[in-house]
Design an enzyme around this catalytic site. Structure first.
Site, PDB file in Angstrom:
ATOM      1  N   ARG A 256      -3.288  -0.605  -6.929  1.00  0.00           N
ATOM      2  CA  ARG A 256      -4.010  -1.998  -6.858  1.00  0.00           C
ATOM      3  C   ARG A 256      -3.427  -2.847  -5.668  1.00  0.00           C
ATOM      4  O   ARG A 256      -2.282  -2.590  -5.190  1.00  0.00           O
ATOM      5  CB  ARG A 256      -3.441  -2.819  -8.392  1.00  0.00           C
ATOM      6  CG  ARG A 256      -2.307  -3.380  -8.155  1.00  0.00           C
ATOM      7  CD  ARG A 256      -1.114  -2.862  -8.018  1.00  0.00           C
ATOM      8  NE  ARG A 256      -0.934  -1.709  -8.847  1.00  0.00           N
ATOM      9  CZ  ARG A 256      -0.259  -1.777 -10.203  1.00  0.00           C
ATOM     10  NH1 ARG A 256       0.324  -2.892 -10.647  1.00  0.00           N
ATOM     11  NH2 ARG A 256      -0.324  -0.618 -11.213  1.00  0.00           N
TER      12      ARG A 256
ATOM     13  N   GLY B  84      -1.257  -2.636  -1.499  1.00  0.00           N
ATOM     14  CA  GLY B  84      -1.372  -1.893  -2.546  1.00  0.00           C
ATOM     15  C   GLY B  84      -0.256  -0.954  -2.912  1.00  0.00           C
ATOM     16  O   GLY B  84       0.434  -0.746  -2.043  1.00  0.00           O
ATOM     17  N   HIS B  85      -0.053  -0.785  -4.025  1.00  0.00           N
ATOM     18  CA  HIS B  85       0.839   0.409  -4.675  1.00  0.00           C
ATOM     19  C   HIS B  85       0.488   0.757  -5.939  1.00  0.00           C
ATOM     20  O   HIS B  85      -0.500   0.259  -6.633  1.00  0.00           O
ATOM     21  CB  HIS B  85       2.106  -0.126  -4.617  1.00  0.00           C
ATOM     22  CG  HIS B  85       2.500  -1.130  -5.713  1.00  0.00           C
ATOM     23  ND1 HIS B  85       2.392  -2.543  -5.227  1.00  0.00           N
ATOM     24  CD2 HIS B  85       2.885  -1.294  -6.825  1.00  0.00           C
ATOM     25  CE1 HIS B  85       2.742  -3.169  -6.301  1.00  0.00           C
ATOM     26  NE2 HIS B  85       2.820  -2.374  -7.440  1.00  0.00           N
ATOM     27  N   ALA B  86       1.120   1.921  -6.460  1.00  0.00           N
ATOM     28  CA  ALA B  86       0.690   2.365  -7.799  1.00  0.00           C
ATOM     29  C   ALA B  86       2.084   2.735  -8.498  1.00  0.00           C
ATOM     30  O   ALA B  86       3.221   2.630  -7.986  1.00  0.00           O
ATOM     31  CB  ALA B  86      -0.341   3.456  -8.002  1.00  0.00           C
ATOM     32  N   HIS B  87       1.995   2.789  -9.867  1.00  0.00           N
ATOM     33  CA  HIS B  87       3.202   3.012 -10.565  1.00  0.00           C
ATOM     34  C   HIS B  87       2.884   4.423 -11.279  1.00  0.00           C
ATOM     35  O   HIS B  87       1.838   4.658 -11.971  1.00  0.00           O
ATOM     36  CB  HIS B  87       3.487   2.077 -11.699  1.00  0.00           C
ATOM     37  CG  HIS B  87       4.138   0.778 -10.984  1.00  0.00           C
ATOM     38  ND1 HIS B  87       5.328   0.784 -10.592  1.00  0.00           N
ATOM     39  CD2 HIS B  87       3.438  -0.165 -10.644  1.00  0.00           C
ATOM     40  CE1 HIS B  87       5.368  -0.555 -10.033  1.00  0.00           C
ATOM     41  NE2 HIS B  87       4.279  -1.091 -10.036  1.00  0.00           N
TER      42      HIS B  87
END
Lengths: 139, 139
Positions: B98, B51-54
């Site tokens: 996500r 996962g990662h986010a922005h």
């Protein structure tokens, strides 16, 4: 006659054991801002889609999955290009008559376009296309 | 807390015996100009991508081929969405953590993004993501 009605672009690939990633920056990786994206899918193996051209639109065509043939004709030069790798894109200028054929089962044809949809931009009659090429318009 | 960190968009389909076509107009069919397109392919069946986010980026994720699960978390609400039809897109606002998992063999995950690539926009640490959500920034 122009020599560069179309060209193959090799896109960057970020390789990874969990899948490969290709990225396309509008107006950088491709020579136009991406106004529209469309894709063909659920195409029966071997299907063929008839031709048309565009007066102004530029496009990049990508075999995101599977493979197909792109039949290209700028009124002077004809070429059939097989697309079968996700990291290649076929860039087309305006005034290129194109057909799509020889789809593999499960293929996905992804297209990036330089303009929003405009019916008036389509040339759907090959004779009209040839006339416009001969007249030297739309270059 | 906002309720609409993500939503499913049903895209138009032009149905045809020779294959179906879905088109997406930037800033019309999706709520942003399409500055960047990227896609994941050659993903081994069952693979998972972390996962990662922005901080600012908005995106639409599409299963152009095959299927996969999209695991979503805005710090308040968690949901796993299975994408398995080419004519659906999952729109995500900024600040959504996500992950992607449960890929079918041969899947192609197509993503449309509202901005060009910017490493500084990524949040790769979940604890930092939670801190930013709690601080109420980046909404």
């Amino acid at each position: 006659m122009r020599n560069d009605s179309w060209s193959l672009i090799q896109f960057p690939v970020v390789k990874d054991d969990r899948g490969n990633l290709t990225f396309i920056e509008g107006a950088q990786t491709v020579p136009f801002d991406i106004k529209r994206v469309y894709y063909l899918y659920d195409v029966p193996g071997g299907a063929h889609r008839g031709g048309h051209a565009h007066k102004d639109l530029e496009q990049v065509v990508i075999a995101a999955s599977g493979s197909f043939d792109l039949e290209l004709d700028d009124g002077h030069r004809q070429q059939t290009v097989t697309l079968n790798r996700s990291y290649y894109g076929l860039y087309m200028k305006n005034m290129v008559w194109r057909g799509l054929g020889n789809f593999s089962s499960g293929a996905c044809c992804l297209v990036l376009a330089s303009q929003h949809y405009l019916e008036a931009d389509y040339i759907r009659d090959f004779d009209e296309f040839k006339r416009l090429v001969s007249s030297g318009k739309n270059k």
